[in-house]
Write a protein that holds these residues in place. Structure first.
Motif, mmCIF file in Angstrom:
data_model
loop_
_atom_site.group_PDB
_atom_site.id
_atom_site.type_symbol
_atom_site.label_atom_id
_atom_site.label_comp_id
_atom_site.label_asym_id
_atom_site.label_seq_id
_atom_site.Cartn_x
_atom_site.Cartn_y
_atom_site.Cartn_z
ATOM 1 N N LEU A 9 111.921 -12.805 132.416
ATOM 2 C CA LEU A 9 110.063 -12.809 131.517
ATOM 3 C C LEU A 9 110.665 -11.758 131.238
ATOM 4 C CD1 LEU A 9 108.355 -12.046 134.972
ATOM 5 C CD2 LEU A 9 108.175 -11.246 133.166
ATOM 6 N N LEU A 10 109.326 -12.276 130.106
ATOM 7 C CA LEU A 10 109.615 -10.856 128.792
ATOM 8 C C LEU A 10 107.878 -10.511 128.567
ATOM 9 C CD1 LEU A 10 112.256 -12.347 126.835
ATOM 10 C CD2 LEU A 10 112.719 -10.936 127.783
ATOM 11 N N GLU A 11 107.288 -9.387 129.337
ATOM 12 C CA GLU A 11 106.197 -9.046 128.354
ATOM 13 C C GLU A 11 105.953 -8.966 127.434
ATOM 14 O OE1 GLU A 11 104.019 -7.124 132.033
ATOM 15 O OE2 GLU A 11 106.029 -6.854 133.155
ATOM 16 N N GLN A 12 105.021 -9.274 127.161
ATOM 17 C CA GLN A 12 104.130 -9.418 125.526
ATOM 18 C C GLN A 12 103.457 -9.638 125.701
ATOM 19 O OE1 GLN A 12 106.240 -11.104 123.490
ATOM 20 N NE2 GLN A 12 107.798 -9.712 122.402
ATOM 21 N N VAL A 32 102.703 -11.330 120.946
ATOM 22 C CA VAL A 32 104.219 -12.146 120.890
ATOM 23 C C VAL A 32 104.906 -12.647 119.864
ATOM 24 C CG1 VAL A 32 104.680 -14.427 121.887
ATOM 25 C CG2 VAL A 32 103.232 -13.275 122.559
ATOM 26 N N SER A 33 106.365 -12.709 120.279
ATOM 27 C CA SER A 33 106.945 -12.758 118.875
ATOM 28 C C SER A 33 108.145 -13.624 119.103
ATOM 29 C CB SER A 33 108.369 -11.017 119.264
ATOM 30 O OG SER A 33 109.134 -11.698 120.180
ATOM 31 N N LYS A 34 108.500 -13.901 117.846
ATOM 32 C CA LYS A 34 109.157 -16.003 117.682
ATOM 33 C C LYS A 34 110.373 -15.005 119.016
ATOM 34 C CE LYS A 34 111.613 -17.738 114.593
ATOM 35 N NZ LYS A 34 112.705 -18.067 115.137
ATOM 36 N N ALA A 70 111.236 -13.527 121.389
ATOM 37 C CA ALA A 70 110.670 -13.673 122.802
ATOM 38 C C ALA A 70 110.371 -15.416 123.655
ATOM 39 C CB ALA A 70 109.880 -12.470 123.387
ATOM 40 N N PHE A 71 109.483 -15.251 122.420
ATOM 41 C CA PHE A 71 108.961 -16.217 122.735
ATOM 42 C C PHE A 71 109.944 -18.127 122.366
ATOM 43 C CE2 PHE A 71 107.208 -21.078 121.604
ATOM 44 C CZ PHE A 71 106.112 -20.826 123.269
ATOM 45 N N ASP A 72 110.711 -17.524 121.976
ATOM 46 C CA ASP A 72 112.243 -19.190 121.757
ATOM 47 C C ASP A 72 112.772 -18.293 122.869
ATOM 48 O OD1 ASP A 72 110.647 -19.650 118.839
ATOM 49 O OD2 ASP A 72 112.157 -19.105 118.174
ATOM 50 N N ARG A 73 113.388 -17.713 122.890
ATOM 51 C CA ARG A 73 114.422 -17.185 124.168
ATOM 52 C C ARG A 73 113.415 -17.899 125.120
ATOM 53 N NH1 ARG A 73 119.454 -16.433 125.665
ATOM 54 N NH2 ARG A 73 120.138 -15.220 127.558
ATOM 55 N N THR A 74 112.273 -17.252 125.446
ATOM 56 C CA THR A 74 112.207 -17.699 127.253
ATOM 57 C C THR A 74 111.518 -19.485 127.212
ATOM 58 O OG1 THR A 74 110.238 -16.025 126.962
ATOM 59 C CG2 THR A 74 109.609 -17.244 128.314
ATOM 60 N N ILE A 75 111.077 -19.857 125.847
ATOM 61 C CA ILE A 75 111.645 -21.264 126.334
ATOM 62 C C ILE A 75 113.094 -22.142 126.290
ATOM 63 C CG2 ILE A 75 111.426 -23.725 125.015
ATOM 64 C CD1 ILE A 75 108.801 -23.385 124.920
ATOM 65 N N ASN A 76 113.791 -21.376 125.351
ATOM 66 C CA ASN A 76 115.457 -22.003 125.588
ATOM 67 C C ASN A 76 115.605 -22.085 127.093
ATOM 68 O OD1 ASN A 76 114.812 -22.524 122.543
ATOM 69 N ND2 ASN A 76 115.933 -21.280 122.772
ATOM 70 N N VAL A 77 115.346 -20.690 127.668
ATOM 71 C CA VAL A 77 115.887 -20.856 128.813
ATOM 72 C C VAL A 77 114.894 -21.840 129.889
ATOM 73 C CG1 VAL A 77 116.782 -18.852 130.520
ATOM 74 C CG2 VAL A 77 116.930 -18.321 128.281
ATOM 75 N N ASN A 78 114.035 -20.866 130.467
ATOM 76 C CA ASN A 78 113.269 -21.402 131.335
ATOM 77 C C ASN A 78 112.817 -23.218 130.768
ATOM 78 O OD1 ASN A 78 113.029 -19.244 131.564
ATOM 79 N ND2 ASN A 78 110.923 -18.541 131.864
ATOM 80 N N LEU A 79 112.540 -23.577 129.259
ATOM 81 C CA LEU A 79 112.850 -24.968 129.763
ATOM 82 C C LEU A 79 112.932 -25.803 129.425
ATOM 83 C CD1 LEU A 79 109.749 -26.641 130.647
ATOM 84 C CD2 LEU A 79 109.197 -26.527 127.810
ATOM 85 N N SER A 118 104.187 -15.855 127.231
ATOM 86 C CA SER A 118 105.222 -17.037 127.188
ATOM 87 C C SER A 118 106.019 -17.434 128.324
ATOM 88 C CB SER A 118 106.824 -16.550 126.295
ATOM 89 O OG SER A 118 106.123 -15.363 124.872
ATOM 90 N N TYR A 119 106.464 -16.642 129.699
ATOM 91 C CA TYR A 119 106.917 -17.115 130.808
ATOM 92 C C TYR A 119 105.341 -18.009 131.326
ATOM 93 C CZ TYR A 119 108.073 -16.414 135.802
ATOM 94 O OH TYR A 119 108.435 -16.941 136.308
ATOM 95 N N SER A 120 104.092 -18.047 131.327
ATOM 96 C CA SER A 120 103.396 -18.491 132.082
ATOM 97 C C SER A 120 103.283 -20.228 131.169
ATOM 98 C CB SER A 120 101.858 -18.127 132.265
ATOM 99 O OG SER A 120 102.117 -16.978 132.891
ATOM 100 N N SER A 121 103.560 -20.183 129.940
ATOM 101 C CA SER A 121 103.547 -21.697 128.945
ATOM 102 C C SER A 121 104.589 -21.992 129.345
ATOM 103 C CB SER A 121 103.371 -21.017 127.567
ATOM 104 O OG SER A 121 102.762 -20.480 127.522
#
Ligand code: NDP
Length: 215
Positions: A87-90, A95-97, A99-108, A148-151
């Motif tokens: 969970l990376l809050e922004q 929202v940075s590329k 943080a978004f990429d990291r969240t997508i890669n790990v969470n999804l 990022s997280y909620s998406s």
């Protein structure tokens, strides 16, 4: 309730802390052989001492190739818990590329990758199985700073439905759980947003958050 998973092999991601660690312990106590996958080796070392006989696998699930190497030959799995998450809050405008990429890669993305490996094994063996994806209440409730997280959690809910549709004919059940805030390592960090935490607590009948004692 006594649950007996003897004879079954389970894989839990994000096993080092929080929900994942407790899930490993519960599955181990229920007789399952558990593969515990996480990122920080010290967590896996201490978990292995608490749960002798588990199979620790240290890998960053955000890295597709490393995950393939670590889990590509993991062998038969009957139960999978896709729990690892970041969970990376922004604020939306920041929202940075990265943080978004990291969240997508790990969470999804890792959920798709690990589930493919496990489900292909179940289908090849002709056995039934169960996959649980750990989503969140914020898959449906909008909360500031969680773009990022909620998406990823909203996408995970739909991913789960599609997996359930396609894997159901192979007798593989796929479900999500959508917890509210629990005071794990991740939950405690998020609860420092006092305004949000107090507003959320007001909506909980017991007016307190669930605790995780095995952080
Ligand atoms: P924690 O941060 O307490 O634990 C997460 C675990 O996942 C850690 O062991 C962490 O390892 C591991 N992990 C994170 N990223 C990776 C990665 N790239 N590769 C391998 N392992 C990784 O989180 P929680 O237990 O609170 O959360 C578990 C799940 O539950 C998450 O999917 C979260 O989104 C969801 N959830 C949590 C809620 C809460 O309030 N706590 C509410 C709703 C849903 P390390 O520390 O080494 O990075």
């Amino acid at each position: 309730m006594q649950i007996n998973f003897s004879g079954l092999r389970a894989l839990v991601t994000g096993a080092g802390k929080g929900f994942g660690r407790d899930t490993v312990k519960a599955l181990h106590d229920s007789g399952a052989q558990v593969v515990a996958v996480s990122r920080t080796n010290e967590d896996l070392v201490s978990l292995s001492k608490e749960c002798p006989g588990i199979e620790p696998v240290c890998v960053d699930l955000g890295d597709w190739e490393a995950t393939e190497r670590a889990l590509g030959n993991i062998g038969p799995i009957d139960l999978l818990v896709n729990n690892a998450g970041v969970l990376l809050e922004q604020p939306f405008l920041e929202v940075s590329k990265e943080a978004f990429d990291r969240t997508i890669n790990v969470n999804l993305r890792s959920v798709i990758q690990v589930s493919q490996m496990v489900a292909k094994g179940m289908i090849a063996r002709g056995v039934p199985g169960s996959i649980v994806n750990v989503s969140s209440m914020v898959s449906r409730a909008a909360v500031i700073n969680l773009t990022s997280y909620s998406s990823t959690k909203g996408a995970m809910d739909m991913l789960t439905k599609i997996m359930a549709l396609e894997l159901g004919p192979h007798k593989i059940r796929v479900n999500t759980v959508n917890p509210t805030l629990v005071l794990t390592h991740m939950g405690r960090k998020f609860a420092t947003n006092v305004e949000f935490a107090n507003a959320l607590k007001e909506r909980i009948p017991l007016k307190k958050f669930a605790e995780n004692h095995r952080i």
